[in-house]
Write a protein that holds these residues in place. Structure first.
Motif, short mmCIF file in Angstrom:
data_model
loop_
_atom_site.label_atom_id
_atom_site.label_comp_id
_atom_site.label_asym_id
_atom_site.label_seq_id
_atom_site.Cartn_x
_atom_site.Cartn_y
_atom_site.Cartn_z
N ILE A 25 -2.25 -0.28 -8.14
CA ILE A 25 -3.65 -0.50 -8.75
C ILE A 25 -3.75 -1.56 -9.42
O ILE A 25 -5.14 -2.04 -9.47
CB ILE A 25 -3.74 0.90 -9.60
CG1 ILE A 25 -5.14 1.08 -10.01
CG2 ILE A 25 -2.85 0.88 -10.74
CD1 ILE A 25 -6.08 1.73 -9.24
N GLU A 26 -2.67 -2.13 -10.19
CA GLU A 26 -3.16 -3.47 -10.78
C GLU A 26 -3.39 -4.69 -10.01
O GLU A 26 -4.19 -5.51 -10.17
CB GLU A 26 -1.63 -3.60 -11.56
CG GLU A 26 -1.74 -4.87 -12.43
CD GLU A 26 -0.93 -4.70 -13.62
OE1 GLU A 26 0.21 -4.10 -13.54
OE2 GLU A 26 -1.16 -4.96 -14.73
N VAL A 73 -6.86 6.09 -2.65
CA VAL A 73 -6.73 5.69 -3.84
C VAL A 73 -5.21 5.69 -3.92
O VAL A 73 -4.62 6.44 -3.76
CB VAL A 73 -7.38 6.62 -4.85
CG1 VAL A 73 -7.26 6.42 -6.41
CG2 VAL A 73 -8.86 6.63 -4.58
N PRO A 74 -4.79 4.66 -4.82
CA PRO A 74 -3.21 4.77 -5.01
C PRO A 74 -3.01 5.79 -5.77
O PRO A 74 -3.37 6.09 -6.97
CB PRO A 74 -2.90 3.20 -5.87
CG PRO A 74 -4.14 2.37 -5.65
CD PRO A 74 -5.19 3.33 -5.54
N PRO A 75 -1.97 6.77 -5.44
CA PRO A 75 -1.40 7.99 -5.93
C PRO A 75 -0.91 7.58 -7.41
O PRO A 75 -0.36 6.54 -7.50
CB PRO A 75 -0.44 8.60 -5.15
CG PRO A 75 -0.02 7.32 -4.08
CD PRO A 75 -1.12 6.44 -4.09
N GLY A 76 -0.87 8.54 -8.32
CA GLY A 76 -0.48 8.16 -9.58
C GLY A 76 -1.16 8.98 -10.80
O GLY A 76 -2.17 9.57 -10.40
N GLU A 117 -0.90 11.90 -2.71
CA GLU A 117 -0.85 11.06 -1.48
C GLU A 117 -1.30 11.89 -0.59
O GLU A 117 -0.38 12.75 -0.29
CB GLU A 117 0.52 10.26 -1.11
CG GLU A 117 0.26 9.56 0.17
CD GLU A 117 -1.01 8.27 0.18
OE1 GLU A 117 -1.85 8.74 0.77
OE2 GLU A 117 -0.44 7.45 -0.12
N THR A 118 -2.48 11.94 0.08
CA THR A 118 -2.88 12.96 1.06
C THR A 118 -3.23 12.02 2.38
O THR A 118 -3.97 12.52 3.08
CB THR A 118 -4.27 13.89 0.58
OG1 THR A 118 -5.19 12.95 0.26
CG2 THR A 118 -3.55 14.83 -0.51
N ALA A 119 -2.94 10.89 2.53
CA ALA A 119 -3.31 10.09 3.47
C ALA A 119 -4.58 9.72 3.43
O ALA A 119 -5.31 9.54 4.83
CB ALA A 119 -2.60 10.67 4.78
N GLY A 120 -5.24 9.72 2.41
CA GLY A 120 -6.62 9.40 2.42
C GLY A 120 -7.69 10.32 2.93
O GLY A 120 -8.78 10.33 3.75
#
Ligand code: SF4
Ligand code: SF4
Lengths: 370, 89
Positions: A25-26, A73-76, A117-120
């Motif tokens: 995300i950074e 979106v990056p998971p986290g 993560e749901t693969a978008g």
């Protein structure tokens, strides 16, 4: 009891996604990132609750499947507002529109959002496929150090993730109690205010006019290759039939000839979804056939009173078949059709459509020869 | 608003003997299929069930059964062509 756990990397309802690793995300530094907060010696990205032009553009691209839209979106773990150790934790799919819808429902609130993560793919489709599942959530909890960041042990899951998440298993794995939140993100503030209680109305999925209409671009874009191929065939037929004319003549002939088919496509993939509750019948293929038939009759009657009914028969057979098939396809986007019903419907609709198309083509060919 | 689908094929089954009345199925069902009373859940609007499987997967006492899956013609069609489970793309 849930089956269908194949093809985990394809997105629901068309268009597959390959799971390339996302930048952090950074590095990504997306528009929704507004800052960083520190909790329990972790740095956590903080996100905006306001949608920018970029976000709206993202949604538009996703709906129309343009270019390579921002899907994931990056998971986290993310912070909305200034959450603390007792702030609620909302779990989200990493489909950009799901995430946007969630954060834009939270202005003025301090909450955590755990993106998995749901693969978008959106919540419902990924739950149906099984990618939105207990193990994935558990893994993201561990990675983010959520147990150190919050002192409570409650997760709020989207209600529509239930087909994928065994909440009892998730509790066993993670030690977090699961509460299913409302179906729609805008109800979340009220749900939280009521002490994590959803009213029966919040639990019901709706499928209103706009819900249906925003899905139609996907339907239309999904068949553009078929439409293009069909047009080329039509062009070839025009060319063969009226060889002496110019290429321009063949092209305009094909364009005119495409009108009835374009109408049938619109009837099946736009008008059936838009007018869904008002078209008689329950089977979507039936609704499609009905609109297609109306269109075919209207088209045949265009030169009333001298209607050439013999020439119109193929249209009356083929156009409803096209609309019917496309309407049947819409079962993938509806929020109320069951697998058993779709199987039943297909068993009747597909043979009937096939026969209608064959009869229509044979009729047209015979008429052209005789 | 009455968006109703073909209903007589719904495969949902509730075993009232096993049900403890925890109410979780009422919470997850997006179509208001269940109601709670007399210590257990009952199916009050079976026709509305879309076979999403959320209730069966989450029922802690295994009282619910349904053939769950994507009710998507295109997925089923592709699956048949390839000889696999229903698959979207
Ligand atoms: S989730 Fe299972 S045990 Fe709980 S009320 Fe529903 S059927 Fe009964
Ligand atoms: S399968 Fe889904 S729609 Fe049907 S009763 Fe269970 S939760 Fe409700």
């Amino acid at each position: 009891m849930t089956g269908q756990k194949s093809c985990e990397n394809s997105s629901c309802c068309g268009g597959s996604v390959s799971l390339e690793p996302l930048a952090s995300i950074e590095d990504l530094n997306p528009g929704y990132l507004t800052g960083w907060i520190s909790r329990a010696s972790a740095r956590i990205p903080q996100v905006a609750t306001r949608m920018t032009m970029r976000d709206h553009l993202d949604s538009w691209n996703l709906r129309w499947r343009l270019g390579r839209p921002v899907r994931r979106v990056p998971p986290g773990l993310y912070a909305v507002g200034n959450p603390g150790e007792d702030s609620p934790v909302l779990v989200s799919a990493n489909y950009k529109m799901s995430f946007d819808r969630l954060r834009s429902a939270l202005p003025g609130l301090d909450t955590w959002v755990l993106v998995i993560e749901t693969a978008g793919v959106n919540v419902w489709c990924s739950a149906g496929k099984g990618t939105f599942n207990a193990r994935e959530i558990h893994q993201r909890i561990m990675e983010s150090g959520l147990q150190r960041i919050v002192t409570h042990r409650t997760l709020v899951l989207p209600q529509l993730s239930a087909p994928g998440v065994d909440s009892n298993e998730l509790s066993r794995l993670s030690g977090f109690r699961v509460v299913f939140g409302p179906v729609r993100a805008p109800d979340i503030p009220e749900f939280l205010r009521a002490g994590m209680k959803a009213t029966p109305k919040m639990r019901r999925v709706r499928f209103g006019f706009w819900d249906r209409v925003v899905l139609t671009p996907v339907e239309v874009m999904g068949i553009r290759k078929w439409a293009f191929t069909g047009f080329l065939v039509l062009l070839a037929v025009m060319w063969l039939r009226e060889r002496p004319v110019s290429p321009a003549g063949a092209l305009s002939g094909a364009l005119l000839g495409a009108v009835p088919y374009a109408g049938a496509v619109l009837a099946g993939s736009v008008f059936v979804p838009a007018l869904l509750p008002y078209i008689p019948g329950r089977a979507l293929s039936f609704k499609g056939a009905l609109l297609g038939l109306l269109w075919a009759l209207a088209y045949a009657a265009r030169s009333y009173p001298e209607v050439d009914w013999v020439a119109s028969v193929p249209y009356v057979l083929v156009l409803p078949a096209i609309s019917s098939f496309l309407a049947l396809n819409f079962t993938g986007s509806t929020t109320y059709t069951s697998l058993s019903g779709v199987l039943e419907e297909m068993g009747v609709a597909l043979p009937v459509t096939a026969v209608a198309v064959v009869l229509g083509v044979v009729w047209a060919v015979v008429r052209a020869i005789v | 608003m009455g968006l109703r689908y073909l209903s007589k094929f719904v495969t949902l089954e509730l075993d009232e003997e096993k049900c403890t009345g925890c109410g979780l199925c009422l919470e997850v069902c997006p179509h208001g299929v269940f109601s709670l009373g007399a210590g257990h859940s009952s199916i009050q609007d079976r026709d509305a069930c879309m076979e999403c499987g959320g209730c069966a997967l989450n029922c802690p006492s295994g009282a619910l059964r349904v053939r769950a899956g994507v009710g998507c013609a295109y997925a089923i069609f592709l699956g048949r062509l390839r000889g696999t489970e229903p698959c979207c793309g």
